[in-house]
Design a protein around this motif. Structure first.
Motif, short mmCIF file in Angstrom:
data_model
loop_
_atom_site.label_atom_id
_atom_site.label_comp_id
_atom_site.label_asym_id
_atom_site.label_seq_id
_atom_site.Cartn_x
_atom_site.Cartn_y
_atom_site.Cartn_z
N UNK B 55 0.81 -1.21 0.00
CA UNK B 55 0.00 0.00 0.00
C UNK B 55 0.83 1.25 0.00
N UNK B 56 0.25 2.26 -0.59
CA UNK B 56 0.90 3.53 -0.72
C UNK B 56 -0.20 4.59 -0.75
N UNK B 70 -6.06 9.45 0.02
CA UNK B 70 -6.14 8.46 -1.07
C UNK B 70 -5.11 7.39 -0.76
N UNK B 72 -3.71 3.51 -2.07
CA UNK B 72 -3.76 2.49 -3.12
C UNK B 72 -3.33 1.14 -2.58
N UNK B 74 -1.65 -2.18 -4.07
CA UNK B 74 -0.99 -2.65 -5.29
C UNK B 74 -0.68 -4.14 -5.25
N UNK B 81 -6.31 -1.60 -6.56
CA UNK B 81 -7.57 -1.10 -5.99
C UNK B 81 -7.26 0.11 -5.12
N UNK B 82 -8.29 0.82 -4.70
CA UNK B 82 -8.06 1.84 -3.69
C UNK B 82 -8.60 1.33 -2.36
#
Lengths: 405, 405, 405
Positions: B55-56, B70, B72, B74, B81-82
């Motif tokens: 995640x980021x 926000x 993400x 990955x 997806x978010x």
């Protein structure tokens, strides 16, 4: 931007560096009709225009001695992938640095070199075929001797490329052990590294699933394939397919670099022995060699910690700009020419992945430390390839615009 | 890096914090043949190796009193997806904080806890089944009493998980109202929070579309399903399927935590009553309880603002490192053991989602505030499940490496 | 956060700014039965709730005179895309600024305006139909006169939208040359730009592949389509389909803006002449005009460098907040009303893309410089459309929450 708009990392115990790259490519293909049989859609290979790499990532340190990295590849549009994605430990006794996660396997100098620094637009047949997309899930140690003369990396990896799936699913682990020992046997400190010589030996032992059916659990990672050192769509012109009965394969790689100021010689050879159940064992192999030269006097730097090429710094940056204070400034950047011969034989016994040779002529125009243009002309031929009648000849023209930040 | 390379946010009126996490998991499955019928591909569940979370994200404040986030995910490779994706308002009279967008629904302590802090690798049956993937599009208010003894969250949500699609399309809004009231009834300030007790009650009323056909507009969000508290591929071992005729369902959740220094007791119970048209109403429910203990003396911190677990700080960080200035330093990190009993009954009337119970033994090795390893051994059984003949028994072995930044 | 947690860019020679936006939309559709034939699934258009834009990106400078940008669109969930993705050069003699990569084509003020600043939620028929998704791979120069009265942009583009694929593959390049010349013929400096007048002319010549088959190489970029100025699922209500025999098309656009304090008039007209092989040539066209007015006295700023709308700054920010030091503060933000008439005729000869007209009433509530709400009511009708019997009438209700950072 004021003080309040400074971006900070999510944790006071971690640091962060944000970087990325943009590679815009154009490719034109010209080939005889025989190639149609191995190109996409059984027709002629279409020209191509677009993004080769559109990367963005973060990396940093976590107190006391850990590191992390997540790098995204957005050039696929809907089909985004990750690249480097790992956690790691530094300053370890004996092991030095260890990374866990998605990282490059340790063979093939041309794959270990960053795409930001490589001399040619795409990698040679043998380097890409035996190490497709390079990165795998693994646990790898990275070390260097105190005098920087020796560096090494070795580890265990899962054989599947999971950059598009995120996970490997299967009861056969398809484990691979691999390593590389590199030696910078000469490095001219007084000239700031304009002269150096390097050699390395690398190898792997890869255990492969015998399951040839993609629908059930583990897919056999027993396929070697690559494009014609240029970015074709869909199909690979060289492709062994999944090799029936492959039990394991052993890989041996040899590499050398000699750099004399603006002039550089590079060569690699890789040999791949496959052990099969119920079929003859096979031997696939390939090699390449290139020479590059800076017309403007710069040199290709060498990174002794990793045993790979470094970032070129032009003597003067390129471009005629209007200075804010009036007047103009001009610079021509750095100009580099190069020629590469590449050969690969992926056909043995009933495996007919193809036998190929090609010549690439390259021109690199380095605008500054972070930007350059590349031009490649490639001429080659392929034979002894399933679905290919006789010999296929081709010419390819490529150009790349590149920045990194 | 010099001053010029400091990263700034896009607007002088907004701040930004960049964070992420990397979770690398390995799972091994061992089960009897009965389980084959409910596992992927009607065969045995394959072992698994890869990224569970990659995640980021960015979050920050917008002048005067707004916030944004926000995030993400990955880990799915091509299928990015978010996660958290919202805008919000802070410092509001009466409402305090309100978020609009994709955020966690307010029930199930084990879901409200961050995956960075949870004691076990995966969440219990009932928590995941009744709140699959937790986040939904919604408008939710978050509040806390002045003495921090009480905190609450309540709001309206759309029932569909849109993290893979971005939008809900349908004429039936499938609205859900949900809330949670939490009380930290004891908190030992003098020991810095080494002792505390918490209880909370949560509930929801979810209006469900009667449309059972995925091809037309709104898909009925009338399915409860989950994996065996471990990361299986594809299919869920427990799954009610879309429940025919479901009109709405009401959920009640109870939770409690008691922490005494290094020792912690946690328990939750959730009950789900479904009202059906043209069929008998149904009642599904489940519970879990666990105990955890730090062998090295640390404690699980408590966040009184959100009523969830906080970040563990080891007394000494883990690893033997070579200090730059010479010498070595060693530390053993924090060691935590835990045991969890979990039970769920998703079978009632003609709905046969399965009845399951399992025991999980866990060992957590916290290296520092941002990194840890987790080991889980799970043994369980499933029965009364469509497609499953008799009872299915299984053992699962899991390990996770985790950092966040 | 301490000093060590400051985020830095990947290179000491490059700067970085990180920005993004979150747009959350809700749409309700009410239409007569005729529309069913052109809506998704041959049934009534479903209501919609979700993310319209979830963007995150980085941009910056590379020493000496280069720039870069990568922007991601995450609102599609699994189907992430890129938006602006380019490298560029600034301070060039004659050319001024040149960008290479994915960027907006230079026609249609309403497309050149950022979605952060546009007055209505979605763009008019003709602007979106003739420039679907606006961005293409191209090389474009951007210039401005010393007195800021004139600005221009012109370049060459590939006709395909590659935001979901990353690359264009095809032997027919489908090149387009396009440009826009804009003039701010009046700008009232003394009032800080509360009064101004603008006009511009733009045009393009687009060479189109004759290949109508998506399965083979280049797909003909000979289709014009758009939604009803609202976010429908799947199908476009107006759609010419790929126009048989289209060889090239020429586009002419005219635009004007007059701003008098809080009051603004905007109008655009675009005309599209298509040259066909073996069929009659076609002429498609459309126009829109709107008036907007700030009830609270603010004005729409004008960016003279790009000839586009700028960011609104409310006289006082919105919200009643509890001040930390006690007491409350209130502000009502900025309120703007607007009305738009839009017309398009995409039907000529055998091409029956539809003829449409609509009225949109809008209310914008600007909370602060980075956040606003938008409400739109749309009423319109469509006729002369393939698959549509007679005339289809519709009403649409839309709302948006928006922040950028």
């Amino acid at each position: 931007a004021g003080n309040k708009s400074i971006v900070v990392s999510g944790s006071s115990k971690s640091t962060m560096k944000v970087s990325g790259r943009v590679h815009v490519d154009a490719w034109g293909f010209d080939h005889d009709e025989n190639i149609n049989d191995i190109a996409a859609n059984d027709t002629d290979e279409n020209n191509r225009l677009g993004f080769r790499r559109l990367r963005f990532g973060v990396k940093g340190k976590i107190k006391d001695n850990m590191i992390y990295k997540i790098e995204m590849e957005l050039a696929g549009g809907n089909a985004s992938e990750f690249r480097d994605a790992f956690i790691g430990w530094t300053d370890l006794p004996f092991l030095q640095e260890v990374l866990l996660g998605n990282q490059k396997r340790p063979y093939g100098l041309d794959h270990l070199n960053s795409s930001r620094y490589n001399v040619f637009i795409e990698r040679p047949f043998v380097i890409e075929a035996f190490n497709e997309d390079a990165r795998r899930l693994g646990l790898q140690a990275y070390g260097i001797s105190n005098d920087q003369a020796w560096n090494w990396r070795y580890g265990v990896f899962n054989g599947r490329n999971v950059q598009d799936e995120g996970n490997y699913v299967g009861d056969h682990l398809q484990l691979e052990i691999a390593g590389r020992m590199a030696n910078t046997l000469w490095y001219d400190q007084t000239s700031g590294g304009r002269g150096y010589a390097h050699w390395a030996v690398s190898g792997s032992h890869s255990d492969v699933s015998s399951n040839q059916d993609e629908d059930e659990g583990a897919v056999a990672e027993s396929r070697f394939r690559t494009r014609p050192e240029a970015r074709t769509a869909g199909t690979r012109w060289l492709d062994t397919g999944r090799i029936a009965g492959l039990d394991y394969y052993n890989l041996l790689g040899l590499e050398t670099v000699v750099n004399l100021g603006s002039l550089q010689f590079v060569g690699e050879y890789q040999s791949n022995w496959g052990e099969r159940d119920g079929a003859e064992d096979i031997h696939l192999h390939g090699a390449y060699a290139y020479v590059s030269y800076f017309l403007t006097g710069e040199h290709m730097p060498w990174d002794r910690e990793s045993g790979t090429l470094g970032r070129v710094t032009p003597f003067e940056n390129f471009w005629l700009i209007d200075r804010a204070g009036g007047g103009k400034a001009a610079g021509w950047g750095a100009w580099q020419v190069a020629a590469r011969l590449s050969y690969a034989d992926f056909s043995d016994e009933d495996v007919q992945g193809g036998e190929a040779e090609s010549l690439t002529l390259g021109l690199n125009w380095h605008w500054n430390t972070n930007a350059r243009m590349q031009f490649n002309y490639i001429t080659g031929e392929i034979k002894n390839r399933t679905d290919l009648v006789g010999t296929g000849n081709y010419d390819v023209y490529g150009a790349r615009f590149m920045v990194d930040f």
